[in-house]
Scaffold this motif. Structure first.
Motif, PDB file in Angstrom:
ATOM      1  N   GLU A 197      40.730  54.375  49.824  1.00 58.10           N
ATOM      2  CA  GLU A 197      39.360  54.131  49.392  1.00 58.10           C
ATOM      3  C   GLU A 197      38.918  55.167  48.346  1.00 58.10           C
ATOM      4  O   GLU A 197      39.221  56.355  48.465  1.00 58.10           O
ATOM      5  N   LYS A 250      31.583  53.864  51.844  1.00 54.54           N
ATOM      6  CA  LYS A 250      31.897  52.549  52.403  1.00 54.54           C
ATOM      7  C   LYS A 250      31.790  52.564  53.925  1.00 54.54           C
ATOM      8  O   LYS A 250      31.303  51.603  54.531  1.00 54.54           O
ATOM      9  N   ALA A 268      34.573  41.716  54.661  1.00 56.18           N
ATOM     10  CA  ALA A 268      35.134  42.533  53.577  1.00 56.18           C
ATOM     11  C   ALA A 268      34.096  43.562  53.166  1.00 56.18           C
ATOM     12  O   ALA A 268      32.922  43.458  53.543  1.00 56.18           O
ATOM     13  N   GLN A 284      33.335  45.809  49.497  1.00 55.84           N
ATOM     14  CA  GLN A 284      33.781  46.146  48.146  1.00 55.84           C
ATOM     15  C   GLN A 284      32.662  46.862  47.411  1.00 55.84           C
ATOM     16  O   GLN A 284      31.499  46.763  47.774  1.00 55.84           O
ATOM     17  N   SER A 313      35.089  37.084  48.322  1.00 52.21           N
ATOM     18  CA  SER A 313      34.111  37.995  48.921  1.00 52.21           C
ATOM     19  C   SER A 313      32.694  37.668  48.473  1.00 52.21           C
ATOM     20  O   SER A 313      31.797  37.485  49.292  1.00 52.21           O
ATOM     21  N   ASP A 354      34.421  36.909  43.205  1.00 52.88           N
ATOM     22  CA  ASP A 354      35.256  38.066  43.513  1.00 52.88           C
ATOM     23  C   ASP A 354      36.210  37.716  44.653  1.00 52.88           C
ATOM     24  O   ASP A 354      35.874  36.924  45.543  1.00 52.88           O
ATOM     25  N   TRP A 370      38.836  39.489  47.568  1.00 53.67           N
ATOM     26  CA  TRP A 370      39.206  40.753  48.205  1.00 53.67           C
ATOM     27  C   TRP A 370      40.614  40.734  48.785  1.00 53.67           C
ATOM     28  O   TRP A 370      41.182  41.791  49.090  1.00 53.67           O
ATOM     29  N   ALA A 426      45.142  42.479  51.453  1.00 54.44           N
ATOM     30  CA  ALA A 426      43.956  43.068  50.835  1.00 54.44           C
ATOM     31  C   ALA A 426      44.312  43.768  49.528  1.00 54.44           C
ATOM     32  O   ALA A 426      45.341  44.450  49.428  1.00 54.44           O
ATOM     33  N   HIS A 479      36.860  48.434  40.839  1.00 54.35           N
ATOM     34  CA  HIS A 479      37.720  47.281  41.088  1.00 54.35           C
ATOM     35  C   HIS A 479      39.069  47.659  41.699  1.00 54.35           C
ATOM     36  O   HIS A 479      40.032  46.888  41.609  1.00 54.35           O
ATOM     37  N   ASP A 529      39.252  47.728  44.861  1.00 55.24           N
ATOM     38  CA  ASP A 529      39.268  47.019  46.146  1.00 55.24           C
ATOM     39  C   ASP A 529      39.015  45.516  46.036  1.00 55.24           C
ATOM     40  O   ASP A 529      38.922  44.827  47.050  1.00 55.24           O
ATOM     41  N   HIS A 530      38.883  44.990  44.819  1.00 58.22           N
ATOM     42  CA  HIS A 530      38.686  43.546  44.675  1.00 58.22           C
ATOM     43  C   HIS A 530      39.007  43.108  43.255  1.00 58.22           C
ATOM     44  O   HIS A 530      39.144  43.943  42.354  1.00 58.22           O
TER      45      HIS A 530
END
Length: 340
Positions: free
Chosen positions: A71, A77, A138, A140, A251, A277, A279, A285, A328, A330-331
């Protein structure tokens, strides 16, 4: 899930008539209702009494959202998802703003002096039944600019109805945060999605996308957006094209996303209803370091071939139309430059 709020009927079996008897007069237990009490042996056969109601179905477990070790801003998050899990989940007898306030202040990153405001903003999550469970689908980034952040969290919520049935709903929440040297990331505002009503006549294209539930997985708010006509035909057709080769976990579509590109005055393609988007691809993932680069890169290139003019992801690919940044990791952002 075919609607943002869908009811699963509570099954109740009531059997009337004559029970089967064994030679010694003992009543046979009903094979289809293992939860009912087995009647005591009786000397003779007699009409059976109505079987007991099936037990109330349990709500799904909360299953806290797992954070990946890669992350970009893990504390931001984590605070966002843990707050929404706490606000959207309660046992019987703990519904309402006061218990929600108690749950919220136990979450790291929630300032005590701002918790009451956050509870008020989360009202759409607190209006469910006497008990509820929220599960994050999810999480993001919607934006990271200096000491400000947006974390977008689609979630599903199950709630007990008055008749004991289970109502299924959910939302996508834009969690706004600020970072201070002393406190780290702190939640400042919650912006839950408020999708429009579904179209009375959605048309074949929308029906096909929503009907591809085995290949295109839509969280409640994203599905509601599509049913309301808030995703233009070009991205809808691209979803169907991509689903021929990939399993797609969407997502965010329209609601629940910042109106402008975060930190700018430019209108987002999500607001224009020209973007979606993703995810996860094929159940992997985007943020997971174990997900093959070839899978994600291949999907991004396939999205460009399907007509996307702007494709963002964790790596900058060669060729025009691709971009990458911290947001971006994470997605995948798949955007189109026309309404048709």
């Amino acid at each position: 899930m075919t609607e943002p709020a869908r009811r699963t009927l509570l099954l109740a079996a009531v059997g009337l008539g004559l029970a089967g008897c064994t030679p010694d007069g003992e009543r046979e237990p009903e094979a289809t209702d293992t939860s009912a009490e087995i009647p005591s042996p009786t000397p003779t056969c007699e009409p059976s009494r109505p079987s007991q109601l099936s037990p109330t179905p349990p709500l799904p477990s909360a299953s806290p959202w797992p954070l990946a070790r890669t992350e970009v801003e893990p504390q931001a998050k984590q605070s966002a998802v843990r707050l929404l899990e706490a606000l959207g989940t309660w046992p019987r007898g703990r519904r309402g703003p006061d218990p929600a306030l108690e749950r919220s202040v136990e979450v790291r990153g929630v300032p005590t002096d701002g918790a009451a405001r956050l509870v008020r903003q989360a009202r759409p999550l607190l209006d469910a039944g006497p008990e509820a469970t929220a599960r994050v689908i999810a999480a993001q980034y919607g934006g990271l600019v200096g000491a400000r952040a947006s974390v977008l969290v689609p979630l599903r919520q199950w709630a007990r109805a008055a008749d004991g049935a289970v109502d299924t709903g959910g939302a996508t929440v834009d969690v706004r945060m600020t970072r201070s040297p002393a406190e780290g990331w702190q939640v400042t505002d919650l912006h839950p999605s408020r999708p429009a009503r579904a179209l009375a006549r959605p048309g074949d294209l929308i029906e096909r996308v929503v009907g591809e539930g085995n290949r295109i997985h839509l969280p409640p708010a994203a599905e509601a957006d599509i049913r309301a006509g808030h995703l233009h035909p070009k991205p809808l057709r691209a979803l169907l094209t991509l689903a021929e080769r990939y399993e797609i976990d969407v997502s965010v579509v329209h609601t629940g996303h910042p109106r402008n590109v975060f930190g700018t005055n430019r209108l987002s393609d999500h607001t224009r209803m020209r973007a979606f988007d993703v995810w996860a691809v094929n159940g992997r993932a985007v943020i997971d370091p174990a997900t093959p680069d070839t899978l994600i890169d291949g999907f991004m290139r396939a999205a460009a071939r399907a007509g996307a003019y702007n494709v963002g992801g964790p790596r900058l690919l060669s060729g025009g139309g691709f971009f990458s940044d911290r947001v971006h990791r994470d997605h995948l952002h798949i955007a189109f430059d026309s309404d048709r």
